[in-house]
Design a protein around this motif. Structure first.
Motif, PDB file in Angstrom:
ATOM      1  N   ALA A  43      36.580   9.720  62.316  1.00  0.00           N
ATOM      2  CA  ALA A  43      37.421  10.922  61.960  1.00  0.00           C
ATOM      3  C   ALA A  43      37.307  11.862  62.877  1.00  0.00           C
ATOM      4  CB  ALA A  43      36.731  11.293  60.853  1.00  0.00           C
ATOM      5  N   LYS A  44      36.097  11.948  63.734  1.00  0.00           N
ATOM      6  CA  LYS A  44      36.116  13.170  64.909  1.00  0.00           C
ATOM      7  C   LYS A  44      36.853  12.748  66.023  1.00  0.00           C
ATOM      8  CE  LYS A  44      31.257  14.722  63.940  1.00  0.00           C
ATOM      9  NZ  LYS A  44      29.774  14.592  64.519  1.00  0.00           N
ATOM     10  N   VAL A  45      37.097  11.505  66.354  1.00  0.00           N
ATOM     11  CA  VAL A  45      37.815  11.056  67.407  1.00  0.00           C
ATOM     12  C   VAL A  45      39.275  11.527  67.029  1.00  0.00           C
ATOM     13  CG1 VAL A  45      38.716   9.069  68.706  1.00  0.00           C
ATOM     14  CG2 VAL A  45      36.287   9.268  68.135  1.00  0.00           C
ATOM     15  N   VAL A  46      39.627  11.008  65.966  1.00  0.00           N
ATOM     16  CA  VAL A  46      41.183  11.117  65.442  1.00  0.00           C
ATOM     17  C   VAL A  46      41.315  12.621  65.212  1.00  0.00           C
ATOM     18  CG1 VAL A  46      42.958  11.013  63.662  1.00  0.00           C
ATOM     19  CG2 VAL A  46      41.383   8.833  64.376  1.00  0.00           C
ATOM     20  N   GLY A  47      40.461  13.241  64.712  1.00  0.00           N
ATOM     21  CA  GLY A  47      40.645  14.775  64.502  1.00  0.00           C
ATOM     22  C   GLY A  47      40.726  15.557  65.770  1.00  0.00           C
ATOM     23  N   ALA A  48      39.768  15.289  66.525  1.00  0.00           N
ATOM     24  CA  ALA A  48      39.891  16.120  67.833  1.00  0.00           C
ATOM     25  C   ALA A  48      41.375  15.794  68.840  1.00  0.00           C
ATOM     26  CB  ALA A  48      38.597  15.322  68.692  1.00  0.00           C
ATOM     27  N   LEU A  49      41.654  14.591  69.010  1.00  0.00           N
ATOM     28  CA  LEU A  49      43.193  14.319  69.559  1.00  0.00           C
ATOM     29  C   LEU A  49      44.299  14.579  68.747  1.00  0.00           C
ATOM     30  CD1 LEU A  49      42.018  10.662  70.713  1.00  0.00           C
ATOM     31  CD2 LEU A  49      42.128  12.904  72.046  1.00  0.00           C
ATOM     32  N   THR A  50      44.379  14.869  67.396  1.00  0.00           N
ATOM     33  CA  THR A  50      45.606  14.796  66.449  1.00  0.00           C
ATOM     34  C   THR A  50      45.464  16.326  65.775  1.00  0.00           C
ATOM     35  OG1 THR A  50      44.596  13.970  64.468  1.00  0.00           O
ATOM     36  CG2 THR A  50      45.798  12.472  66.342  1.00  0.00           C
ATOM     37  N   GLY A  51      44.350  17.088  65.692  1.00  0.00           N
ATOM     38  CA  GLY A  51      44.484  18.140  65.173  1.00  0.00           C
ATOM     39  C   GLY A  51      45.410  19.162  65.567  1.00  0.00           C
ATOM     40  N   ALA A  52      45.252  19.555  66.775  1.00  0.00           N
ATOM     41  CA  ALA A  52      46.160  20.545  67.398  1.00  0.00           C
ATOM     42  C   ALA A  52      47.588  20.097  67.206  1.00  0.00           C
ATOM     43  CB  ALA A  52      45.982  20.629  69.017  1.00  0.00           C
ATOM     44  N   GLY A  53      47.904  18.897  67.171  1.00  0.00           N
ATOM     45  CA  GLY A  53      49.224  18.333  66.970  1.00  0.00           C
ATOM     46  C   GLY A  53      49.740  18.442  65.699  1.00  0.00           C
ATOM     47  N   LEU A  54      48.842  18.362  64.504  1.00  0.00           N
ATOM     48  CA  LEU A  54      49.043  18.697  63.026  1.00  0.00           C
ATOM     49  C   LEU A  54      49.444  19.825  62.840  1.00  0.00           C
ATOM     50  CD1 LEU A  54      49.199  17.126  60.595  1.00  0.00           C
ATOM     51  CD2 LEU A  54      46.839  17.720  60.266  1.00  0.00           C
ATOM     52  N   VAL A  55      48.845  20.914  63.600  1.00  0.00           N
ATOM     53  CA  VAL A  55      48.896  22.295  63.521  1.00  0.00           C
ATOM     54  C   VAL A  55      50.413  22.620  63.962  1.00  0.00           C
ATOM     55  CG1 VAL A  55      48.134  24.794  63.959  1.00  0.00           C
ATOM     56  CG2 VAL A  55      46.255  23.016  63.255  1.00  0.00           C
ATOM     57  N   ALA A  56      50.549  22.115  64.985  1.00  0.00           N
ATOM     58  CA  ALA A  56      51.874  22.496  65.739  1.00  0.00           C
ATOM     59  C   ALA A  56      52.859  22.080  65.009  1.00  0.00           C
ATOM     60  CB  ALA A  56      51.853  21.848  67.232  1.00  0.00           C
ATOM     61  N   LEU A  57      52.849  20.888  64.411  1.00  0.00           N
ATOM     62  CA  LEU A  57      53.863  20.149  63.555  1.00  0.00           C
ATOM     63  C   LEU A  57      54.198  20.862  62.200  1.00  0.00           C
ATOM     64  CD1 LEU A  57      56.140  17.807  63.509  1.00  0.00           C
ATOM     65  CD2 LEU A  57      54.276  16.446  62.660  1.00  0.00           C
ATOM     66  N   LEU A  58      52.977  20.870  61.511  1.00  0.00           N
ATOM     67  CA  LEU A  58      53.345  21.544  60.020  1.00  0.00           C
ATOM     68  C   LEU A  58      52.771  22.759  60.032  1.00  0.00           C
ATOM     69  CD1 LEU A  58      51.333  18.537  58.261  1.00  0.00           C
ATOM     70  CD2 LEU A  58      53.931  18.713  58.753  1.00  0.00           C
ATOM     71  N   GLY A  59      52.183  23.606  60.972  1.00  0.00           N
ATOM     72  CA  GLY A  59      51.800  25.033  60.921  1.00  0.00           C
ATOM     73  C   GLY A  59      50.348  25.011  60.052  1.00  0.00           C
ATOM     74  N   MET A  60      49.534  26.046  60.457  1.00  0.00           N
ATOM     75  CA  MET A  60      48.263  26.010  60.003  1.00  0.00           C
ATOM     76  C   MET A  60      48.032  25.753  58.514  1.00  0.00           C
ATOM     77  SD  MET A  60      45.163  26.708  61.151  1.00  0.00           S
ATOM     78  CE  MET A  60      45.308  27.437  62.753  1.00  0.00           C
ATOM     79  N   GLY A  61      49.047  26.595  57.679  1.00  0.00           N
ATOM     80  CA  GLY A  61      48.638  26.507  56.062  1.00  0.00           C
ATOM     81  C   GLY A  61      48.930  25.177  55.668  1.00  0.00           C
ATOM     82  N   ALA A  62      49.961  24.310  56.171  1.00  0.00           N
ATOM     83  CA  ALA A  62      50.199  23.040  55.823  1.00  0.00           C
ATOM     84  C   ALA A  62      49.300  21.978  56.194  1.00  0.00           C
ATOM     85  CB  ALA A  62      51.633  22.701  56.234  1.00  0.00           C
ATOM     86  N   ALA A  63      48.657  22.347  57.421  1.00  0.00           N
ATOM     87  CA  ALA A  63      47.696  21.316  57.653  1.00  0.00           C
ATOM     88  C   ALA A  63      46.549  21.505  57.212  1.00  0.00           C
ATOM     89  CB  ALA A  63      47.226  21.751  59.565  1.00  0.00           C
ATOM     90  N   TYR A  64      46.090  22.824  56.627  1.00  0.00           N
ATOM     91  CA  TYR A  64      44.825  22.822  55.690  1.00  0.00           C
ATOM     92  C   TYR A  64      44.903  22.434  54.310  1.00  0.00           C
ATOM     93  CZ  TYR A  64      41.538  25.827  58.795  1.00  0.00           C
ATOM     94  OH  TYR A  64      40.838  25.999  59.593  1.00  0.00           O
ATOM     95  N   ILE A  65      46.303  22.309  53.919  1.00  0.00           N
ATOM     96  CA  ILE A  65      46.846  21.869  52.765  1.00  0.00           C
ATOM     97  C   ILE A  65      46.247  20.310  52.708  1.00  0.00           C
ATOM     98  CG2 ILE A  65      48.490  21.354  51.123  1.00  0.00           C
ATOM     99  CD1 ILE A  65      49.606  23.974  51.641  1.00  0.00           C
TER     100      ILE A  65
END
Length: 307
Positions: A43-65
């Motif tokens: 989860a740390k590997v995937v989170g570190a690589l995709t976290g920023a992309g998820l925020v950029a794609l969905l926005g901060m609020g949607a990513a936290y949801i």
């Protein structure tokens, strides 16, 4: 918000470890903790690589949801976990049932650890690693990314992913060979190697080489941390297992003085000197722990080295 998360997350880690101890036989504890650890490291590997992309794609609020939904799913999956009911509380002399008390459980758990040499030695080593190793391995990575490697959040993501990937490889290796190792010796040796690699990482000036060192350091971290958790679970009696893991989670707060002291030390002496100081202190005290409790942790016939 960050403070509340810091209070809740150690409880989550400790509870998951206690559930493993509740459901797995002693001889399979290292392998079981390794499998449990692979979920965290992947989860740390995937989170570190995709976290920023998820925020950029969905926005901060949607990513936290999305993240909140995953946590809710994990709660639903663990509602029925565990095979042993909580023990009933003893009755007072008057016949009334003694009310649950977190403080009493904590006092009893501390007393149990203090009078069990293997547990006390592991707790001291856990606090030492959180005080001197984890700040270098986790908390100070953003500083290294910006001030040493002159990179942005993408570079930091690669560094964090590299460390987690190494830990994942170590966990996978232990799932295969966990039943054949001597946990006490591997825990201590893994800690020594981890400190040595962090010392090397502090001297590296190129990011690509630094990520490579972090991968190997992550591998050594798993060799230290997985047997440590398995030893705590295997040594603790059933009534005290949850309390012992709770006390183990308190050792995480060694990060706080370690990080607080690192700030002024880096300001006055620089990152490399501070990291070298932390590694030197860590190696010295780890050697002291291994020598003082050698009969409980290092000797071949020590209980901690039973396979």
């Amino acid at each position: 918000s960050a403070g509340l998360l810091g209070l809740v997350r150690p409880s989550d880690i400790g509870m998951r470890a206690a559930l493993v101890g509740d459901t797995m036989p002693s001889g399979q504890m290292v392998g079981a903790m390794s499998i449990q650890r692979t979920t965290q490291d992947s989860a740390k590997v995937v989170g570190a690589l995709t976290g920023a992309g998820l925020v950029a794609l969905l926005g901060m609020g949607a990513a936290y949801i999305v993240v909140t939904g995953l946590y809710a799913l994990s709660v639903a999956l663990t509602l029925k976990a565990g095979s042993v009911r909580a023990r009933t509380h003893p009755k007072r002399s008057s016949g009334a049932i003694e009310r649950p008390s977190a403080w009493r459980d904590l006092r009893e758990g501390i007393a149990y650890v203090r009078h069990t040499p293997t547990l006390l030695a592991v707790m001291c080593l856990a606090f030492l690693l959180n005080l001197t190793a984890f700040p270098l391995f986790n908390g100070l990575l953003p500083y290294v990314a910006k001030e040493v490697y002159d990179t942005d959040r993408v570079g930091l993501g690669y560094m964090a992913a590299g460390a987690a990937f190494g830990a994942l490889l170590g966990s996978i290796a232990l799932t295969r060979h966990g039943g054949s190792i001597r946990p006490g010796r591997v825990m201590i040796a893994g800690g020594f190697v981890w400190y040595a690699l962090l010392l090397v990482f502090a001297q590296v000036e190129h990011q690509a080489i630094g990520i490579g060192v972090l991968i190997v350091a992550g591998f050594a971290q798993s060799l230290s941390q997985v047997p440590m958790s398995a030893l705590l679970l295997r040594t603790s009696g059933d009534p005290f297992r949850g309390r012992v893991m709770g006390i183990r989670m308190l050792a995480i707060y060694g990060n706080m003085p370690g990080l607080l002291l690192a700030g002024p030390l880096i300001t006055h002496f620089g990152y490399r000197a501070t990291a070298s100081l932390y590694c030197g202190i860590g190696l010295a005290f780890a050697l002291l722990i291994a020598w003082h409790w050698r009969a409980d942790l290092w000797l071949r016939n020590a209980p901690a080295n039973n396979r």
